[in-house]
Scaffold this active site. Structure first.
Site, PDB file in Angstrom:
ATOM      1  N   ARG A  42      -7.904  -7.634   0.315  1.00 59.90           N
ATOM      2  CA  ARG A  42      -7.030  -6.899  -0.762  1.00 59.90           C
ATOM      3  C   ARG A  42      -7.269  -5.596  -1.173  1.00 59.90           C
ATOM      4  O   ARG A  42      -6.638  -4.981  -2.110  1.00 59.90           O
ATOM      5  CB  ARG A  42      -6.864  -7.797  -1.989  1.00 59.90           C
ATOM      6  CG  ARG A  42      -6.417  -9.178  -1.621  1.00 59.90           C
ATOM      7  CD  ARG A  42      -5.816 -10.134  -2.771  1.00 59.90           C
ATOM      8  NE  ARG A  42      -6.696 -10.228  -3.944  1.00 59.90           N
ATOM      9  CZ  ARG A  42      -6.871 -10.985  -4.889  1.00 59.90           C
ATOM     10  NH1 ARG A  42      -5.611 -11.506  -5.217  1.00 59.90           N
ATOM     11  NH2 ARG A  42      -7.662 -11.281  -5.734  1.00 59.90           N
ATOM     12  N   ASP A  43      -8.323  -4.970  -0.612  1.00 56.06           N
ATOM     13  CA  ASP A  43      -8.556  -3.418  -1.121  1.00 56.06           C
ATOM     14  C   ASP A  43      -8.792  -2.671  -0.055  1.00 56.06           C
ATOM     15  O   ASP A  43     -10.052  -1.874  -0.099  1.00 56.06           O
ATOM     16  CB  ASP A  43      -9.811  -3.941  -2.003  1.00 56.06           C
ATOM     17  CG  ASP A  43      -9.771  -2.332  -3.180  1.00 56.06           C
ATOM     18  OD1 ASP A  43      -8.813  -1.609  -3.229  1.00 56.06           O
ATOM     19  OD2 ASP A  43     -10.973  -2.160  -3.517  1.00 56.06           O
ATOM     20  N   LEU A  44      -8.431  -2.451   1.010  1.00 56.58           N
ATOM     21  CA  LEU A  44      -8.630  -1.638   2.225  1.00 56.58           C
ATOM     22  C   LEU A  44      -8.314  -0.381   1.827  1.00 56.58           C
ATOM     23  O   LEU A  44      -6.977  -0.067   1.611  1.00 56.58           O
ATOM     24  CB  LEU A  44      -8.100  -2.193   3.394  1.00 56.58           C
ATOM     25  CG  LEU A  44      -7.940  -1.360   4.566  1.00 56.58           C
ATOM     26  CD1 LEU A  44      -9.701  -1.100   5.157  1.00 56.58           C
ATOM     27  CD2 LEU A  44      -7.582  -1.775   5.872  1.00 56.58           C
TER      28      LEU A  44
END
Length: 261
Positions: A16-18
């Protein structure tokens, strides 16, 4: 990066935070992910990897949500409202006679925690998937959306839906169609892959059902030997650094001995 996300999904983790800031280059040139503050860990019952032998029989996303993550607080950076050397190269194997393969046969490894849903409003503005912005709940398909944004930014230097402010950026994510800059010129395969990853409907997004297996078989990755990828020399290997080089770059440091951080 595709293998890293597949591995996380196999462990039942939605990243969820690439974004570029969270990707590190190791000394051997391979990359690794960092910063798992926004990751969602699923329980074992919702993250079982499976082998699909018949490509006509695809796993379906159940409608009853067996795992829902409660809303969580966000940070300032988030939204608020050595193996054996192979004898063959991983990147340049002998090409097959068929130029484009649209279907693949044989068993496929699927590691998608498909029945996990989260209502959290987390992520970085320019990388947020439409289902997160709209608040309708999201699953592992958000990682494939961010992979598309990540590839777009690596090639063009900007993200595709960036607006003048955060509100306009979020509006663009939900409503604006994907457009590719004219320069630099990109291959049709790359544009097609990014377009399929940036489908606003998560159910129709590439990778939402078959996961990384479907993405690996895209023509953009033709010629990549995924099994030997970690055994090959990366295109860029960082040069070794030393304390002397650091001092040479900082001529203003005093001559007396001090600890530099």
């Amino acid at each position: 990066m595709l293998l890293a996300l597949e591995y996380l999904h196999m462990l039942g983790v939605i990243y969820r935070d690439l974004k570029p800031e969270n990707v590190l280059i190791r000394s051997d040139g391979h990359i690794m992910l960092t910063d798992f503050d926004l990751s969602l860990k699923c329980d074992d019952s919702t993250s079982t990897a499976q082998i699909i032998s018949d490509q006509k029989t695809l796993p379906t996303v159940p409608r009853n949500n067996s795992h829902v993550e409660p809303a969580r607080a966000t940070s300032s950076s988030c939204m608020i409202s050595n193996c054996i050397v192979p004898t063959a190269s991983c990147f340049n194997p002998k090409r097959s006679r068929k130029k484009k393969q649209t279907h693949f046969n044989g068993p496929a490894f699927v590691a998608e925690p498909v029945n996990v849903r989260s209502m959290s409003f987390v992520g970085t503005h320019e990388y947020l998937a439409p289902e997160i912005v709209s608040g309708e709940g999201h699953g592992s398909a958000v990682d494939w959306w961010t992979l598309g944004i990540f590839m777009f930014e690596l090639f063009y230097g900007v993200t595709p839906f960036k607006g003048m402010d955060h509100e306009l950026t979020l509006a663009n994510v939900v409503a604006r169609a994907l457009e590719f800059p004219k320069e630099p010129a990109a291959s049709a395969a790359m544009k097609e892959l990014i377009s399929q990853l940036l489908v606003k409907d998560p159910a129709k997004r590439l990778g939402s059902v078959m996961g990384a297996s479907a993405i690996k078989h895209h023509p953009f990755f033709q010629g990549v030997n995924w099994a030997l990828l970690r055994c090959t020399t990366p295109p860029f290997v960082p040069p070794p650094s030393s304390a002397k080089a650091i001092y040479d770059d900082h001529q203003t440091c005093p001559e007396i001995f001090i600890d530099c951080y």
